[in-house]
Design a protein around this motif. Structure first.
Motif, PDB file in Angstrom:
ATOM      1  N   GLY A  82       0.831  -1.212   0.000  1.00  0.00           N
ATOM      2  CA  GLY A  82       0.000   0.000   0.000  1.00  0.00           C
ATOM      3  C   GLY A  82       0.853   1.244   0.000  1.00  0.00           C
ATOM      4  O   GLY A  82       1.828   1.341   0.742  1.00  0.00           O
ATOM      5  N   SER A  83       0.496   2.199  -0.882  1.00  0.00           N
ATOM      6  CA  SER A  83       1.250   3.454  -0.948  1.00  0.00           C
ATOM      7  C   SER A  83       0.340   4.665  -1.071  1.00  0.00           C
ATOM      8  O   SER A  83       0.829   5.800  -1.090  1.00  0.00           O
ATOM      9  N   PRO A 130      -1.698   9.191  -4.048  1.00  0.00           N
ATOM     10  CA  PRO A 130      -0.364   8.664  -3.723  1.00  0.00           C
ATOM     11  C   PRO A 130       0.305   9.503  -2.643  1.00  0.00           C
ATOM     12  O   PRO A 130       0.207  10.730  -2.631  1.00  0.00           O
ATOM     13  N   THR A 131       1.000   8.827  -1.757  1.00  0.00           N
ATOM     14  CA  THR A 131       1.689   9.502  -0.652  1.00  0.00           C
ATOM     15  C   THR A 131       3.189   9.598  -0.886  1.00  0.00           C
ATOM     16  O   THR A 131       3.869  10.333  -0.165  1.00  0.00           O
ATOM     17  N   GLY A 132       3.726   8.843  -1.836  1.00  0.00           N
ATOM     18  CA  GLY A 132       5.173   8.812  -2.024  1.00  0.00           C
ATOM     19  C   GLY A 132       5.895   8.065  -0.926  1.00  0.00           C
ATOM     20  O   GLY A 132       7.105   8.228  -0.744  1.00  0.00           O
ATOM     21  N   ILE A 133       5.166   7.219  -0.206  1.00  0.00           N
ATOM     22  CA  ILE A 133       5.750   6.450   0.910  1.00  0.00           C
ATOM     23  C   ILE A 133       5.311   5.000   0.760  1.00  0.00           C
ATOM     24  O   ILE A 133       4.154   4.715   0.440  1.00  0.00           O
ATOM     25  N   LEU A 193       0.002   9.284   5.648  1.00  0.00           N
ATOM     26  CA  LEU A 193       0.834   8.092   5.505  1.00  0.00           C
ATOM     27  C   LEU A 193       0.053   7.030   4.722  1.00  0.00           C
ATOM     28  O   LEU A 193      -1.178   7.091   4.638  1.00  0.00           O
ATOM     29  N   PRO A 194       0.723   6.045   4.136  1.00  0.00           N
ATOM     30  CA  PRO A 194       0.012   5.090   3.270  1.00  0.00           C
ATOM     31  C   PRO A 194      -0.942   4.195   4.039  1.00  0.00           C
ATOM     32  O   PRO A 194      -0.682   3.805   5.177  1.00  0.00           O
ATOM     33  N   GLN A 195      -2.037   3.891   3.377  1.00  0.00           N
ATOM     34  CA  GLN A 195      -2.998   2.945   3.921  1.00  0.00           C
ATOM     35  C   GLN A 195      -2.683   1.563   3.382  1.00  0.00           C
ATOM     36  O   GLN A 195      -2.570   1.359   2.173  1.00  0.00           O
TER      37      GLN A 195
END
Length: 277
Positions: free
Chosen positions: A81-82, A89-92, A260-262
């Protein structure tokens, strides 16, 4: 007259003496009979000896059955997951990590087992430029030279239809339900205006794990080695970690901090040892 009385007295005395002798003779007759019986039995030869007792039946061991297994695991954990909960998109992303776990299994029937599991792992975050909507460098706090991390745990239970592969080996498919928790550590953002802290955040999910495993008895009835692979769908919207947050920067201004990513899924491979109880 006197002569007649004397005669009567002598007659009475004679009768008494006769009766006493008769009773004495009658009393001595049983003793004589018993003595004759004892003599006759002593003269007879002894009967045949009693046959010996039959030998004791051999001891039979109770049938052994597998009931409970308890063990520990080394796990390779990959969280997928990102994007945030809005699909942006979170880039993480979370890097794969090695974790540890424990498990317990109960054999309900020969072909069905129930198991409980726990897996813990700590993942580094892979951050792209502009992650968390910040232009500066993001590091772990208080380790300013380290990457931010997240601690994850999975706790749940499974039902596993099991197929024996001989006396020592077995394989199974499993399906279950569990609880997943993600705890993101505190982070430090450094930019030209100064450094500031982004507080801890967390997320929780319900997981539906599906698995495939095999095991082999290294020591029969005592020690088992096993290998299991499972994938899980994660359900839920996470928590405050997957939404935008706020922080106060070095100038005292309020800043918006990106989500933050889910997590959407996970893959876990475990190598474990179990004690058979």
């Amino acid at each position: 007259m006197r002569t007649a009385r004397a005669r009567v007295g002598r007659g009475t005395a004679a009768c008494a003496v006769a009766l006493a002798c008769a009773s004495t003779a009658h009393a001595e007759e049983p003793s004589s009979a018993a003595t004759s019986k004892d003599a006759a039995s002593a003269e007879q030869p002894p009967g045949p000896p009693r046959p010996p007792l039959p030998p004791a039946p051999p001891r039979t061991r109770l049938p052994w059955a597998r009931h409970i297994e308890v063990g520990a695991d080394i796990a390779l954990v990959n969280r997928i997951g990102s994007n945030d909960d809005a699909g942006q998109p979170t880039g993480i992303r979370l890097k794969p990590a090695v974790g540890v776990g424990v498990h317990a299994r109960w054999e309900i029937f020969d072909y069905l087992r129930f198991s409980a599991f726990f897996v813990h792992s700590e993942h580094e975050l892979a951050l792209q430029a502009g992650a968390l909507a910040q232009p500066g460098l993001i590091t772990a706090e208080p380790r300013e030279d380290g990457a931010p991390t997240v601690r994850t745990l999975a706790l749940g239970a499974r039902l596993a239809p099991t197929l024996p592969l001989g006396e020592r080996a077995r394989s199974w498919l499993s399906v279950g339900v569990g609880y997943d928790r993600f705890d993101f550590d505190r982070m430090r953002v450094s930019d030209p205006g100064g450094a500031f802290t982004v507080r801890e955040r967390g997320a929780s999910y319900v997981e539906i794990p599906l698995g495939l495993g095999v095991s082999f008895d290294v020591i029969r009835r005592w020690l088992t080695i096993e290998l299991e692979t499972s994938g899980a769908f994660l359900l839920g919207r996470g928590g405050d970690a997957t939404r935008e947050g706020q922080a106060i920067d070095a100038q005292g201004r309020r800043r918006t901090v990106g989500a933050l990513p889910q997590a959407r899924g996970s893959f876990v491979q475990t190598l474990g040892f179990s004690l058979v109880l």
